[in-house]
Design an enzyme around this catalytic site. Sequence first.
Site, mmCIF file in Angstrom:
data_model
loop_
_atom_site.group_PDB
_atom_site.id
_atom_site.type_symbol
_atom_site.label_atom_id
_atom_site.label_comp_id
_atom_site.label_asym_id
_atom_site.label_seq_id
_atom_site.Cartn_x
_atom_site.Cartn_y
_atom_site.Cartn_z
ATOM 1 N N ARG A 177 -8.043 -1.280 5.845
ATOM 2 C CA ARG A 177 -8.107 -1.883 4.088
ATOM 3 C C ARG A 177 -7.424 -3.470 4.484
ATOM 4 O O ARG A 177 -8.287 -4.266 4.368
ATOM 5 C CB ARG A 177 -7.068 -1.070 3.695
ATOM 6 C CG ARG A 177 -7.633 -0.373 2.378
ATOM 7 C CD ARG A 177 -6.950 1.047 1.850
ATOM 8 N NE ARG A 177 -6.526 2.154 3.459
ATOM 9 C CZ ARG A 177 -7.420 2.495 4.281
ATOM 10 N NH1 ARG A 177 -8.722 2.426 3.416
ATOM 11 N NH2 ARG A 177 -7.561 3.383 5.003
ATOM 12 N N THR A 178 -5.885 -2.806 5.051
ATOM 13 C CA THR A 178 -5.598 -4.422 4.994
ATOM 14 C C THR A 178 -6.151 -5.721 5.948
ATOM 15 O O THR A 178 -6.526 -6.575 5.279
ATOM 16 C CB THR A 178 -3.856 -3.811 5.764
ATOM 17 O OG1 THR A 178 -2.984 -3.264 4.970
ATOM 18 C CG2 THR A 178 -3.102 -5.875 5.325
ATOM 19 N N LYS A 186 -2.587 -8.161 28.763
ATOM 20 C CA LYS A 186 -2.025 -8.787 29.959
ATOM 21 C C LYS A 186 -0.406 -9.266 30.470
ATOM 22 O O LYS A 186 0.360 -9.957 30.688
ATOM 23 C CB LYS A 186 -2.850 -10.159 30.497
ATOM 24 C CG LYS A 186 -4.349 -9.593 30.108
ATOM 25 C CD LYS A 186 -4.818 -10.976 30.642
ATOM 26 C CE LYS A 186 -6.059 -11.349 29.824
ATOM 27 N NZ LYS A 186 -6.373 -13.070 29.477
ATOM 28 N N ARG A 239 0.074 -8.256 12.297
ATOM 29 C CA ARG A 239 0.671 -6.691 11.891
ATOM 30 C C ARG A 239 1.086 -5.963 13.307
ATOM 31 O O ARG A 239 0.463 -6.650 14.163
ATOM 32 C CB ARG A 239 -0.755 -6.248 11.633
ATOM 33 C CG ARG A 239 -0.543 -4.519 11.675
ATOM 34 C CD ARG A 239 -1.147 -2.797 10.617
ATOM 35 N NE ARG A 239 -0.692 -3.270 9.329
ATOM 36 C CZ ARG A 239 -1.785 -2.418 8.509
ATOM 37 N NH1 ARG A 239 -2.628 -0.926 8.938
ATOM 38 N NH2 ARG A 239 -1.299 -2.591 6.932
HETATM 39 C C1 NCD Z 1 0.201 0.833 4.557
HETATM 40 C C2 NCD Z 1 0.711 0.498 5.391
HETATM 41 O O1 NCD Z 1 0.024 -0.152 6.706
HETATM 42 O O2 NCD Z 1 1.500 0.732 6.180
HETATM 43 N N1 NCD Z 1 -1.714 0.596 4.222
HETATM 44 C C3 NCD Z 1 -2.035 -0.786 4.088
HETATM 45 O O3 NCD Z 1 -1.650 -1.271 4.444
HETATM 46 N N2 NCD Z 1 -3.029 -0.425 3.245
HETATM 47 C C4 NCD Z 1 -0.301 2.219 4.102
HETATM 48 C C5 NCD Z 1 0.106 3.201 5.259
HETATM 49 O O4 NCD Z 1 -0.452 3.257 6.311
HETATM 50 O O5 NCD Z 1 -0.162 4.672 5.368
#
Ligand code: NCD
Length: 279
Positions: free
Chosen positions: A51-52, A80, A101
């Site tokens: 999703r993100t 690497k 992330r």
């Molecule tokens: C959240 C995350 O990555 O912290 N998910 C997200 O951003 N869609 C929550 C989760 O992974 O449970």
Amino acid sequence: MRHLIDPLDFTVEELDRLLRLGEDIRREPGAYSESCKGKKLATLFYEPSTRTRLSFEAAMLNLGGSVLGFPSANVSSVSKGESVADTIRIVSCYADIAAMRHPLEGAPMRAARFSRIPVINAGDGGHMHPTQTLADLATLQSRFGRITDLTVGLCGDLKFGFCGDLKYGRTVHSLVNALARYEGNEFVFISPEELRVPGHLIENVVKPAHIPYAEVTGLEEAMADLDILYMTRIQKERFTDAGEYERLKGSYVLDMPKMALGKADMAVLHPLPRVNEIA
Ligand code: NCD
């Protein structure tokens, strides 16, 4: 240059302006379809995401921009041994903004120190997830028409429960930080003893804001009072002890019998719907 590492990097006024802008874009997408023309977003995902990552990329494409990046560390020079600092130095030459992330708390903040482009934290370990908070605030605003006076928990007209993995749940940490700056908030934290909300959030955010709060372990007894239930996933990837995860993973399953204990118009917010948690 501004980065978004923590929801507090934006003032309440800036957050409100951003929420209004998001509402405008949702109402008139065509009016914004060229806003990022010629601009590039780099999505640097060292940790899995659906999703993100795809929402960042879809948003940039909808605004007329383009995207590049990697969905996993093992398909980048990280494999690497390249450092976050070196990666963001290079990406700064290719893109106009980056969303990162990372499994380690603080990695996006470190990247921001070496970056020549703005860095957005798309989730750093069990720490923060500010853009999920923006989505949550937009949801609350569209559902309840406001985010002030969201009386969280014990009394007042709106009661908000945070349920599940409150220790590693970065979406909860971010949302609590953001909500604590709006008037009239109180919190109910629903979790197993081992996954309670971190003490620093209580001591540094909830108490200084004089926000009444409760910590409980049972979801059933809290349901009747809730207008909003924020369900979070038990974060398997954060556990070092697989046995502890197995013991805790099914702590809360939101099923129809439990929903029947709540108000008919209770809103359920869930940053990652999973079958085994919303049955
Ligand atoms: C959240 C995350 O990555 O912290 N998910 C997200 O951003 N869609 C929550 C989760 O992974 O449970």
